[in-house]
Write an enzyme that holds these catalytic residues in place. Structure first.
Site, PDB file in Angstrom:
ATOM      1  CG  ASP A  13      -2.045   0.894   1.206  1.00  0.00           C
ATOM      2  OD1 ASP A  13      -2.056   1.779   0.334  1.00  0.00           O
ATOM      3  OD2 ASP A  13      -2.945   0.755   2.048  1.00  0.00           O
ATOM      4  CG  ASP A 103      -3.315   3.771  -3.283  1.00  0.00           C
ATOM      5  OD1 ASP A 103      -4.221   2.921  -3.400  1.00  0.00           O
ATOM      6  OD2 ASP A 103      -3.356   4.687  -2.448  1.00  0.00           O
ATOM      7  CD  GLU A 104      -5.491  -0.860  -0.771  1.00  0.00           C
ATOM      8  OE1 GLU A 104      -5.865  -1.692   0.038  1.00  0.00           O
ATOM      9  OE2 GLU A 104      -6.243   0.014  -1.241  1.00  0.00           O
TER      10      GLU A 104
END
Length: 401
Positions: A13, A103-104
């Site tokens: 993350d 973003d993960e």
DNA sequence: TCTGGGGTCCTAGGACCC
DNA sequence: TCTGGGGTCCTAGGACCC
């Protein structure tokens, strides 16, 4: 299904993603409170978060909490480029990558012990490479299940690494607040709190029937399982979006029909463009409205054929808008949105029944084919697809449920 | 917490089919 | 003849996630 007994799922993350990209690209922003946003805060640097700023807070409020904040407009292309670079590092680490958002991602590294070392080693190397190659800090949680890995990364933030020892999972799990369970948001948390259920341990000590009555069948079962540390969800590769949409906040005030229609056409244009760019077509058009009192309504229509044709979407949306117009005039409208769902691949539709294609090797083509079939003929047709597979000796994997 | 924009999944009722 | 059971699709709303 095989579930590894060691902690081998990574949840990676990126920290304060948009704000970190801004600080990376502009040295003057480093070490300073940075807010990315237009009307509201889309992302805040850790320096800004320290003052209590959260997303999605409106900018005026954020500025009053953090008067020295530097506000920058979002640069989506830069974020999407950074995201691609980070996902390149993920794919270099393991082929088993499941992206969750820009973003993960989850990474399954269970098969890599002999090639790349322990999950801890792999996670450290991943963090080093994201920093070296992309110039961003990334936090990684490592555990035996997706849920624990995700909680671990949350605990380890910012710029951290935390491995949950399989021997100590229960210890790690029980004290967590119920809000940490996937699917428990404000509403469900409130209902659980009313029943004196505050921690994951409390959930584990509650009968399934009570949880179902409080949270609904699916959510009740889910939190019950997670609280008992049962999370068999595998890392799934190659998930595709099932809808593409766009929306626009249009402020309070009297909006004429012409204004609303213009906004709607702009949105349709965007969505149509994105559909065509991704080579997909859809059948279900959903319009979203938000009224002056923040109540919401949706209207949808399903076409007989999947399409990405702007004119077809425009016709349907005008009809839906017609039906909604009296309500809009009465209540006032502040947001209009449109999304196209039941998506499938444009090529698959053009091919019609793509079973004569020999390219079933990696499963991708088959899944695309099945998507197309399901879309045109309904899920029941998948059974017939299975028969074709048996008849031709092709292996047909079970569809994930 | 007074609210942006992008999504996912679940629930529930009605229509319709066998 | 007055009403079963199973299944899918469509629509609308709600909750949740980042």
């Amino acid at each position: 299904m095989f579930v590894s007994s060691s902690a081998s799922i990574l949840h990676a993350d990126l920290d304060s993603f948009y704000a970190s990209v801004e600080q990376r690209d502009n040295p003057r922003l480093r070490g300073k409170p940075v807010l990315v946003g237009g009307g509201v805060v889309l992302a805040a640097s850790y320096e800004a978060k320290a003052t209590g700023v959260r997303t999605p807070m409106n900018l005026r409020q954020a500025r009053s909490l953090c008067p020295h904040a530097i506000v920058v407009p979002p640069r989506m292309e830069a974020y999407s480029e950074a995201s691609k670079a980070v996902f390149d590092v993920f794919h270099d680490t393991t082929p088993l990558v499941e992206g969750l958002s820009i973003d993960e991602a989850f990474l399954d590294v269970s098969g890599l012990r002999r090639i790349s070392g322990t999950p801890h080693t792999i996670a450290s190397e991943l963090r080093r490479r994201v920093d070296a190659d992309v110039g961003l800090a990334i936090t990684v949680g490592v555990a035996r299940t997706k849920f624990l890995a995700k909680v671990a990364s949350g605990v380890a933030k910012p710029d951290g690494l935390l491995v949950v020892d399989p021997e100590r999972e229960i210890e790690f799990l029980r004290p967590l607040p119920v809000e940490r369970l996937w699917g428990v948001g404000p509403k469900t948390a409130e209902r659980l709190h009313a029943a004196e259920i505050w921690t994951v341990g409390d959930v584990a000590d509650t009968k399934l029937e009570l949880l179902v009555s409080l949270a609904g069948v699916a959510a009740g079962r889910k939190v019950h399982s997670l609280a008992h540390n049962r999370d068999p969800r595998p890392v799934v590769v190659g998930k595709r979006r099932s809808s593409i949409g766009s929306q626009r906040a249009i402020g309070r005030g009297n909006h004429t029909r012409a204004e609303v229609t213009t906004t709607m056409f702009n949105i349709i244009d965007r969505v149509g463009h994105r559909l065509r760019a991704s080579g997909r077509v859809g059948r279900t058009l959903t319009m979203r409205f938000r009224f002056d009192d923040f109540a919401r309504a949706t209207r949808s229509h399903t076409l007989s054929e999947a399409t990405n044709d702007t004119a077809a979407f425009a016709r349907v949306s005008e009809q839906l808008l017609d039906g909604m117009w009296p309500t809009i005039e009465k209540r006032g409208i502040t947001l209009i949105g449109l999304s196209i769902g039941s998506l499938c691949d444009a090529d698959a539709v053009q091919l019609g029944l793509p079973f004569d294609e020999p390219a079933f090797g990696d499963g991708t083509a088959l899944n695309v084919a099945l998507d197309g079939v399901r879309d045109r003929f309904g899920s029941s047709a998948i059974g017939r697809a299975g028969d074709v597979g048996r008849d031709t000796g092709l292996s047909v994997p079970m569809l994930p449920d």
